[in-house]
Design an enzyme around this catalytic site. Structure first.
Site, PDB file in Angstrom:
ATOM      1  N   TYR A 146     -13.295  -7.213  -5.846  1.00  0.00           N
ATOM      2  CA  TYR A 146     -12.265  -6.501  -5.080  1.00  0.00           C
ATOM      3  C   TYR A 146     -12.434  -6.894  -3.619  1.00  0.00           C
ATOM      4  CZ  TYR A 146      -9.419  -2.302  -4.070  1.00  0.00           C
ATOM      5  OH  TYR A 146      -8.443  -1.440  -3.649  1.00  0.00           O
ATOM      6  N   ARG A 199       2.583  -9.269   0.814  1.00  0.00           N
ATOM      7  CA  ARG A 199       1.663  -8.668   1.805  1.00  0.00           C
ATOM      8  C   ARG A 199       0.332  -8.438   1.102  1.00  0.00           C
ATOM      9  NH1 ARG A 199      -1.525  -5.104   1.505  1.00  0.00           N
ATOM     10  NH2 ARG A 199      -0.567  -3.069   1.636  1.00  0.00           N
ATOM     11  N   LYS A 217      -7.208  -5.126  -9.370  1.00  0.00           N
ATOM     12  CA  LYS A 217      -6.921  -3.683  -9.455  1.00  0.00           C
ATOM     13  C   LYS A 217      -7.073  -3.201 -10.891  1.00  0.00           C
ATOM     14  CE  LYS A 217      -5.469  -2.645  -5.179  1.00  0.00           C
ATOM     15  NZ  LYS A 217      -5.821  -1.511  -4.328  1.00  0.00           N
ATOM     16  N   GLU A 289       2.059  -3.010  -5.914  1.00  0.00           N
ATOM     17  CA  GLU A 289       0.887  -3.341  -5.104  1.00  0.00           C
ATOM     18  C   GLU A 289       1.205  -4.499  -4.167  1.00  0.00           C
ATOM     19  OE1 GLU A 289      -2.277  -1.550  -5.831  1.00  0.00           O
ATOM     20  OE2 GLU A 289      -2.600  -2.311  -3.817  1.00  0.00           O
ATOM     21  N   ASP A 290       0.925  -4.307  -2.909  1.00  0.00           N
ATOM     22  CA  ASP A 290       0.995  -5.373  -1.915  1.00  0.00           C
ATOM     23  C   ASP A 290       2.354  -6.072  -1.830  1.00  0.00           C
ATOM     24  OD1 ASP A 290      -1.555  -4.494  -1.551  1.00  0.00           O
ATOM     25  OD2 ASP A 290      -2.523  -6.442  -1.660  1.00  0.00           O
ATOM     26  N   ASP A 312       0.640   2.070  -4.692  1.00  0.00           N
ATOM     27  CA  ASP A 312      -0.753   2.293  -4.319  1.00  0.00           C
ATOM     28  C   ASP A 312      -0.934   2.245  -2.801  1.00  0.00           C
ATOM     29  OD1 ASP A 312      -3.459   2.616  -4.865  1.00  0.00           O
ATOM     30  OD2 ASP A 312      -3.817   0.460  -4.852  1.00  0.00           O
ATOM     31  N   ASP A 313      -0.231   1.335  -2.132  1.00  0.00           N
ATOM     32  CA  ASP A 313      -0.415   1.165  -0.686  1.00  0.00           C
ATOM     33  C   ASP A 313       0.160   2.351   0.092  1.00  0.00           C
ATOM     34  OD1 ASP A 313      -1.611  -1.519  -0.834  1.00  0.00           O
ATOM     35  OD2 ASP A 313       0.327  -1.995  -1.726  1.00  0.00           O
ATOM     36  N   ASN A 454      -7.776  -4.352   5.386  1.00  0.00           N
ATOM     37  CA  ASN A 454      -8.562  -5.254   4.533  1.00  0.00           C
ATOM     38  C   ASN A 454      -8.075  -6.680   4.685  1.00  0.00           C
ATOM     39  OD1 ASN A 454     -10.013  -3.104   3.224  1.00  0.00           O
ATOM     40  ND2 ASN A 454      -8.151  -2.646   2.089  1.00  0.00           N
TER      41      ASN A 454
HETATM   42  N1  LIG Z   1      -8.061   0.917   2.764  1.00  0.00           N
HETATM   43  C1  LIG Z   1      -7.073   0.965   1.900  1.00  0.00           C
HETATM   44  O1  LIG Z   1      -7.177   1.577   0.830  1.00  0.00           O
HETATM   45  C2  LIG Z   1      -5.799   0.273   2.210  1.00  0.00           C
HETATM   46  C3  LIG Z   1      -5.715  -0.586   3.254  1.00  0.00           C
HETATM   47  N2  LIG Z   1      -4.531  -1.198   3.535  1.00  0.00           N
HETATM   48  C4  LIG Z   1      -4.534  -2.158   4.619  1.00  0.00           C
HETATM   49  O2  LIG Z   1      -3.704  -1.722   5.657  1.00  0.00           O
HETATM   50  C5  LIG Z   1      -3.151  -2.844   6.315  1.00  0.00           C
HETATM   51  C6  LIG Z   1      -1.660  -2.604   6.497  1.00  0.00           C
HETATM   52  O3  LIG Z   1      -1.026  -2.480   5.264  1.00  0.00           O
HETATM   53  P1  LIG Z   1       0.490  -1.959   5.193  1.00  0.00           P
HETATM   54  O4  LIG Z   1       0.634  -0.670   5.862  1.00  0.00           O
HETATM   55  O5  LIG Z   1       0.895  -2.056   3.796  1.00  0.00           O
HETATM   56  O6  LIG Z   1       1.214  -3.105   6.038  1.00  0.00           O
HETATM   57  P2  LIG Z   1       2.623  -3.074   6.727  1.00  0.00           P
HETATM   58  O7  LIG Z   1       2.995  -4.466   6.959  1.00  0.00           O
HETATM   59  O8  LIG Z   1       3.538  -2.187   5.957  1.00  0.00           O
HETATM   60  O9  LIG Z   1       2.347  -2.357   8.142  1.00  0.00           O
HETATM   61  C7  LIG Z   1       1.630  -2.921   9.184  1.00  0.00           C
HETATM   62  C8  LIG Z   1       1.918  -2.126  10.437  1.00  0.00           C
HETATM   63  O10 LIG Z   1       1.034  -2.572  11.440  1.00  0.00           O
HETATM   64  C9  LIG Z   1       1.775  -2.842  12.616  1.00  0.00           C
HETATM   65  N3  LIG Z   1       1.126  -3.864  13.409  1.00  0.00           N
HETATM   66  C10 LIG Z   1       0.958  -5.162  13.125  1.00  0.00           C
HETATM   67  N4  LIG Z   1       0.307  -5.786  14.119  1.00  0.00           N
HETATM   68  C11 LIG Z   1       0.062  -4.847  15.058  1.00  0.00           C
HETATM   69  C12 LIG Z   1      -0.559  -4.859  16.316  1.00  0.00           C
HETATM   70  N5  LIG Z   1      -1.109  -5.961  16.802  1.00  0.00           N
HETATM   71  N6  LIG Z   1      -0.620  -3.713  17.003  1.00  0.00           N
HETATM   72  C13 LIG Z   1      -0.091  -2.595  16.522  1.00  0.00           C
HETATM   73  N7  LIG Z   1       0.509  -2.511  15.325  1.00  0.00           N
HETATM   74  C14 LIG Z   1       0.583  -3.628  14.614  1.00  0.00           C
HETATM   75  C15 LIG Z   1       3.138  -3.284  12.122  1.00  0.00           C
HETATM   76  O11 LIG Z   1       4.054  -3.110  13.194  1.00  0.00           O
HETATM   77  P3  LIG Z   1       5.613  -3.502  13.112  1.00  0.00           P
HETATM   78  O12 LIG Z   1       6.183  -2.493  12.158  1.00  0.00           O
HETATM   79  O13 LIG Z   1       6.074  -3.338  14.486  1.00  0.00           O
HETATM   80  O14 LIG Z   1       5.659  -4.882  12.568  1.00  0.00           O
HETATM   81  C16 LIG Z   1       3.328  -2.314  10.974  1.00  0.00           C
HETATM   82  O15 LIG Z   1       3.828  -1.092  11.436  1.00  0.00           O
HETATM   83  C17 LIG Z   1      -3.511  -4.061   5.473  1.00  0.00           C
HETATM   84  O16 LIG Z   1      -4.564  -4.740   6.089  1.00  0.00           O
HETATM   85  C18 LIG Z   1      -3.993  -3.485   4.171  1.00  0.00           C
HETATM   86  O17 LIG Z   1      -5.014  -4.264   3.608  1.00  0.00           O
HETATM   87  C19 LIG Z   1      -3.394  -0.960   2.820  1.00  0.00           C
HETATM   88  C20 LIG Z   1      -3.430  -0.123   1.753  1.00  0.00           C
HETATM   89  C21 LIG Z   1      -4.657   0.521   1.334  1.00  0.00           C
HETATM   90  C1  LIG Z   2      -6.701  -1.660  -0.725  1.00  0.00           C
HETATM   91  C2  LIG Z   2      -5.332  -2.103  -0.761  1.00  0.00           C
HETATM   92  O1  LIG Z   2      -4.579  -1.709  -1.639  1.00  0.00           O
HETATM   93  C3  LIG Z   2      -4.849  -3.004   0.249  1.00  0.00           C
HETATM   94  O2  LIG Z   2      -5.581  -3.335   1.167  1.00  0.00           O
HETATM   95  O3  LIG Z   2      -3.697  -3.417   0.131  1.00  0.00           O
HETATM   96 MG   LIG Z   3      -2.833  -2.887  -1.802  1.00  0.00          MG
END
Ligand SMILES: NC(=O)C1=CN([C@@H]2O[C@H](COP(=O)(O)OP(=O)(O)OC[C@H]3O[C@@H](n4cnc5c(N)ncnc54)[C@H](OP(=O)(O)O)[C@@H]3O)[C@@H](O)[C@H]2O)C=CC1
Ligand SMILES: CC(=O)C(=O)O
Ligand SMILES: [Mg+2]
Length: 598
Positions: A146, A199, A217, A289-290, A312-313, A454
């Site tokens: 993972y 993503r 997963k 997912e993603d 999941d996200d 991540n």
């Molecule tokens: N720990 C866990 O269980 C999980 C972790 N994650 C992680 O979270 C991260 C984001 O995932 P997700 O929400 O799906 O992604 P999205 O693409 O949906 O969202 C990313 C967000 O970050 C913003 N962003 C990007 N660059 C910057 C920056 N330099 N400064 C400020 N804001 C910024 C984007 O802004 P804008 O909208 O303006 O483009 C957007 O709002 C990934 O790395 C993923 O691995 C996700 C799910 C679960």
């Molecule tokens: C953990 C997870 O689902 C992610 O980083 O997208």
């Molecule tokens: Mg994910």
């Protein structure tokens, strides 16, 4: 004689598919001896051959069937009964000894990707041993199968690709998706994890190579949640990729075209979702997912009323973070309503978590959602989300556009909002700078800092940075694991805020209750169940999540609460409701211990 159709069916279903047919095959063998069915040895390179073979006179097929292979653990009796004599060296090894040997071998690899590949090889060779190893060594092997290693594996998936592990559905399969689903050897599917690869973690668009994520997963669904491996189906929808590097990579395994969008995309997804329901019924769980956020929210909204779907996200991450916050109250004090939250990143994870916190606050305080949302602020790539930006915001950001003057960077946002909790969900590493962490520490005695992005390379800060810059006062957890940190002669153990705590138990709860829809109250129930599993000894180390070593028990508790909610809401179809849902969850769980063969 058996018919060719029955024979081929046995070949396709494999050794474990239909014992009766296998027995027929064995009888046929005894009558006819070994028979080459495809003539592969005789065919020239130009000639077409049938792409399957079966060797019915010996246990060779059994040794190569990952679902039933036991390697040197086959007993003397089994070696006789299943024609294995001579195909194995004489030694006998228990599953425990095989585990010991494998862990020893895995530890020899210095490159994480080599460990990943060794684990994938094992999964393809001996499924029960793979899961036994993963379950018994979960803390050591989770980072291998993972995050973070799976991220690198996806980036290099084309180069390391050996054998397909899931179902690939590309634009080429348009109009034929139901047939494609029927090509999968298992019929009784309970959970599908599907991605379109746009993503992948915080690594961006990896196209078809995102397959590593559904595969990873689902291996956690089995190892952590006890779902049968044969009930799990990894799917990658390939509509192309906008990743130029991959498009120019000669080893890329996906469609070599830019991403289809709009109607073409929607039609493929619609065909997939319709085919899934038709082939596997109403109660198959589809976990998105993603996906990139411009599709993720719409897909969830579109299919939630008609299918058992879960993102999941958006939802799993929300549930795990809320659990961490509820648990953290024991360390930082106060009620959830006494806290103020600031996010860096306003996408799936950020707004998903924000909405679930607001919902929990609303349930706790009886205040309307519009009010509780005001405790939560988000920063995106353009700065703090404020009302003057509302018109230009994507729909999922609009509820978070509160009245405030524009603020550009995160540091200024921290100073302006003065949050007690800082959550990173931006996918961009190193964004919690020294100044940001110091600002959090100057506002709070015990700043709560979650760097969720991540893999490790994208983490908003490291555990060492969080503890050092806050002078040992931060409560810290991250999406990908970090080792314990020694600061000022004290050891700090960072927690892992990852949806892997939630989705396996959540899915088990849905499946064991026969739930037909997902409801937000189930997410809240899962959060509470997870938070309740954090023990005093964990708090004493500064942890806000329980250790993964106890994850099967944790998953059983989450499953029980989710199922209870499903029954309470009238969404469960498996009746009557079992009295003791935790025991029931435990009894449903797959065990990877070897079976004895007749
Ligand atoms: N720990 C866990 O269980 C999980 C972790 N994650 C992680 O979270 C991260 C984001 O995932 P997700 O929400 O799906 O992604 P999205 O693409 O949906 O969202 C990313 C967000 O970050 C913003 N962003 C990007 N660059 C910057 C920056 N330099 N400064 C400020 N804001 C910024 C984007 O802004 P804008 O909208 O303006 O483009 C957007 O709002 C990934 O790395 C993923 O691995 C996700 C799910 C679960
Ligand atoms: C953990 C997870 O689902 C992610 O980083 O997208
Ligand atoms: Mg994910």
């Amino acid at each position: 004689m058996i018919s060719r159709q029955t024979f081929l069916r046995a070949v396709v279903l494999g050794w474990g598919g239909e014992r009766k047919v296998w027995a027929l095959l064995e009888r046929r063998t005894m009558m006819n001896g070994v028979e080459k069915t495809n003539g592969e040895d005789l065919a020239t390179e130009e000639q077409l051959i049938t792409p399957w073979t079966v060797s019915v006179a010996s246990g060779y097929t059994l040794l190569r069937d990952p679902r039933h292979n036991k390697g040197l653990a086959f007993t003397e009796y089994e070696r006789d009964a299943h024609y294995l004599r001579g195909l194995l060296p004489p030694a006998l090894m228990t599953q425990e000894l095989q585990e010991k040997k494998l862990m020893h071998n895995l530890r020899q690899y210095e490159v994480p990707l080599q460990r990943y590949m060794a684990m994938m090889d094992l999964q393809e060779r001996n499924e029960r041993l793979f899961y036994k190893l993963l379950i018994d060594n979960v803390e050591e092997l989770l980072p291998v199968v993972y995050t973070p290693t799976v991220g690198e594996a996806c980036q290099k998936y084309g180069s390391i690709f050996r054998r397909p592990q899931g179902l690939y559905i590309s634009l080429k399969e348009k109009g034929k998706i139901l047939e494609v689903l029927k090509n999968w050897p298992e019929r009784n599917i309970q959970v599908i994890v599907v991605t379109d690869g746009e993503r992948i973690l915080g690594l961006g668009d990896l196209g078809c190579q995102g397959m590593g994520i559904p595969v990873g997963k689902l291996s956690l669904y089995t190892a952590l949640g006890g779902l049968r491996p044969s009930a799990c189906l990894p799917v990658t929808i390939d509509v192309g990729t906008n990743n130029e590097k991959l498009l120019n990579d000669e080893f890329y395994i996906g469609l070599r075209q830019r991403r289809a969008t709009g109607q073409e995309y929607a039609e493929l997804l619609e065909e997939f979702m319709t085919a899934v329901k038709k082939n596997y019924g109403e109660k198959v769980l589809v976990q998105f997912e993603d996906f990139a956020n411009h599709n993720a929210f719409d897909l969830l909204e579109k299919y939630s009323p008609t299918h058992l779907v879960f993102n999941d996200d958006i939802q799993g991450t929300a549930s795990v973070v809320l659990a961490g916050l509820l648990a953290a109250l024991k360390l930082v004090g106060g009620a959830l309503a006494d806290h103020k939250f600031l996010f860096l990143g306003a996408g799936e994870a950020g707004t998903g978590i924000a909405e679930l916190i607001a919902l929990e606050l609303s349930k706790q305080t009886k205040a309307p959602l519009e009010e509780t949302r005001k405790k939560i602020w988000l920063v995106d790539s353009k700065g703090l989300i404020v009302s003057s930006r509302k018109e230009s915001l994507q729909h999922f950001k609009k509820p978070w556009a509160h009245d405030h003057e524009p603020v550009k960077g995160l540091l200024d946002a921290v100073k302006a909002i003065k949050p007690t909790v800082l959550i990173g969900s931006s996918g961009v590493g190193k964004t919690f700078t020294k100044e940001v962490v110091e600002a959090m520490a100057s506002i709070n005695e015990k700043p709560l800092i979650l760097a969720l992005s991540n893999p490790t390379s994208q983490s908003e800060c490291t555990a060492e940075e969080a503890y050092t810059w806050s002078k040992g006062r931060a409560i810290f957890a991250s999406g990908s694991p970090f080792d314990p940190v020694e600061y000022n002669s004290e050891v700090f153990v960072p927690g892992q805020a990852n949806n892997a705590y939630i989705f396996p138990g959540f899915g088990l709860g849905l499946i064991m209750s026969g739930a037909i829809r997902v409801h937000d109250d189930m997410l809240l129930a899962a959060s509470e169940a997870l938070a309740a599993q954090v023990k005093q000894e964990n708090f004493d180390k500064g942890l806000i999540y329980p250790p993964f070593s106890n994850i099967r028990n944790i998953s059983a508790n989450i499953a029980a609460k989710v199922a209870a909610k499903a029954y309470e809401l009238g969404l469960a179809s498996r009746l009557p409701r079992p009295k003791d849902l935790v025991k029931h969850a435990e009894s449903c769980m797959y065990s990877p211990v070897y079976r004895s063969y007749r």
